[in-house]
Motif scaffolding. Structure first.
Motif, short mmCIF file in Angstrom:
data_model
loop_
_atom_site.label_atom_id
_atom_site.label_comp_id
_atom_site.label_asym_id
_atom_site.label_seq_id
_atom_site.Cartn_x
_atom_site.Cartn_y
_atom_site.Cartn_z
N TYR A 98 0.82 -1.22 0.00
CA TYR A 98 0.00 0.00 0.00
C TYR A 98 0.85 1.25 0.00
O TYR A 98 2.02 1.23 0.36
CB TYR A 98 -0.88 0.03 1.26
N GLU A 127 -3.36 5.47 1.21
CA GLU A 127 -4.42 4.48 1.01
C GLU A 127 -4.86 3.80 2.31
O GLU A 127 -5.86 3.10 2.35
CB GLU A 127 -3.95 3.39 0.02
N THR A 145 -9.11 -2.69 6.02
CA THR A 145 -8.01 -2.27 5.14
C THR A 145 -6.95 -3.37 5.08
O THR A 145 -6.49 -3.75 4.00
CB THR A 145 -7.37 -0.96 5.67
N ARG A 170 -2.68 -8.92 0.61
CA ARG A 170 -1.97 -7.72 0.14
C ARG A 170 -2.86 -6.95 -0.83
O ARG A 170 -3.91 -7.43 -1.26
CB ARG A 170 -0.65 -8.11 -0.52
N ARG A 171 -2.40 -5.75 -1.18
CA ARG A 171 -3.21 -4.88 -2.05
C ARG A 171 -3.51 -5.58 -3.38
O ARG A 171 -4.60 -5.45 -3.93
CB ARG A 171 -2.45 -3.57 -2.30
N ASN A 172 -2.52 -6.36 -3.88
CA ASN A 172 -2.74 -7.03 -5.17
C ASN A 172 -3.53 -8.33 -5.04
O ASN A 172 -3.63 -9.10 -5.99
CB ASN A 172 -1.39 -7.28 -5.87
#
Ligand code: ADP
Length: 382
Positions: free
Chosen positions: A50, A54, A63, A99-101
């Motif tokens: 991140y 964000e 989050t 994770r973000r991805n």
């Protein structure tokens, strides 16, 4: 005049905290009392993928999503941060973060609640990427499991043929031949046990041990163990005795694992006792559990060795000196199995006087069963 240095002191301390927070290699973040992220260090941002904007001021649980083995989100109530808030104590746990991805990463997390005036005002979490540890663990377990399975096949051939020879299928044996074959059978049995121990330890360590609880008659189970150990006990003229107070005990538990535990404790009691002594197994009903104790009047565990006795590969000097054989894996396995079953294990021991191991197992479902009278009280086995 006095406020200025104080303010500067506070500023300096804040700068110190900032520097510490930002420079540690592990991921670190802080939340307010509502779970909103108020800080996240560069390591945490890098691990999770991140950017600072964000995550800052966003609600932590949605989050930074924790997921389980099946990649399903961990319910909020089970997240360490919730448990830390509720208990007021730090919680350490292994979990996975998404994770973000979208990829999943194994992490070791410690969350400490920040308490002020007896109420939580926020939390600090430190987490570490344990991908490499997981991979090494997985490879180690895979190797031990593969090696153990591969060792079993040739070993069973050795055992089968040795038994056939001993049983006279290939002709009469001379006394020295019989003695040698008996040694081969005993050694292959020991190797078989060692392989089982290694496999079980691997299963415990990688969390893949599966429990199959079913109603189990503890007295009968102990009786079976005694029958299996009677030869080694007889060889040293050691008497094996069970005592159970009151009715027989039916537990809802994994019978195979409990058998493995009792076998290990009794094998040790026999191995670490002098000839002509006695090993006593007591089974006792408690309100929510049962206690099993295995008492011997053998070599005992020296005081300095006692804290290490459940450690993998540890063997106390007094038994090593006596040239008894062993690996130091049995009690490590016993403790792991006991904990898997939701139980506890401890012992009391005095050198040259004897040792008693105590084990409590939760009852889960325990019923008074109408069992034969012989099983209702103590049976003298030897
Ligand atoms: P092993 O018996 O193969 O050495 P364990 O893990 O079963 O390994 O036991 C670890 C050590 O604990 C033993 O080597 C011995 O020093 C001690 N120990 C365990 N049980 C007893 C006992 N009943 N009496 C005396 N010492 C014991």
């Amino acid at each position: 005049m006095t406020t200025k240095p104080k303010q500067e002191d506070a500023k300096a301390r804040l700068a110190e905290v900032d520097a510490l927070f930002n420079s540690i290699g592990d991921g670190a973040l802080a939340t307010d009392e509502f779970g909103k992220i108020i800080r996240m260090n560069p390591a945490a941002l890098a691990i999770l993928g991140y950017k600072s904007k964000e995550v800052l001021n966003h609600w932590f649980p949605s989050t930074v999503v924790a997921v389980d083995e099946a990649n399903e989100p961990v319910p909020l109530i089970d997240r360490p941060i919730t448990r830390a808030f509720l208990s007021g104590h730090p919680i350490t746990e292994k979990t996975y973060y998404r994770r973000r991805n979208g990829s999943r990463i194994p992490v070791s997390v410690t969350v400490s609640p920040l308490i002020s005036n007896n109420r939580p005002v926020g939390a600090v979490e430190v987490f570490r990427d344990i991908t490499v540890e997981y991979e090494i663990d997985r490879m180690k377990s895979e190797f031990i499991s593969l090696a153990s399975h591969q060792l079993r096949t040739p070993l069973s051939a050795v055992k089968t043929y040795a038994h056939m020879l001993l049983d006279g299928y290939m002709g009469e044996l001379t006394l020295p031949q019989r003695k040698s074959l008996t040694t081969i059978v005993a050694a292959s049995n020991r190797m078989n046990e060692l392989i089982s121990t290694l496999l079980n330890i691997t299963r415990i360590e990688n969390g893949s041990i599966s429990l199959a609880p079913k109603p189990t008659n503890l007295h009968k189970l102990t009786d079976e163990v005694i029958k299996e150990l009677i030869h080694s006990a007889n060889a040293k003229n050691i008497g094996l005795e069970i005592k159970s107070r009151g009715n027989s005990l039916i537990l809802k538990t994994d019978a195979l694992l409990v058998k493995e535990i009792i076998t290990n404790l009794m094998t040790n009691a026999i191995k670490y006792s002098p000839e002509n002594s006695k090993v006593l197994v007591r089974l006792q009903r408690r309100p929510t559990s049962v206690t099993i104790s295995v008492a011997d009047s053998g070599f005992g565990i020296p005081l300095h060795a006692q804290p290490h006795i459940f450690t993998k590969f540890y063997r106390a000097q007094n038994v090593v000196r006596r040239e008894t054989s062993g690996t130091g894996l049995g009690l490590y396995l016993v403790k792991g199995l006991t904990e898997q079953l939701g139980g506890k294990i401890w012992f009391s021991s005095e050198e040259d006087k004897g040792t008693t191991f105590y084990l409590t197992l939760p009852k889960h479902t325990i019923t008074k069963a109408a069992l034969p009278a012989t099983l209702q009280s103590g049976i003298k086995m030897v």
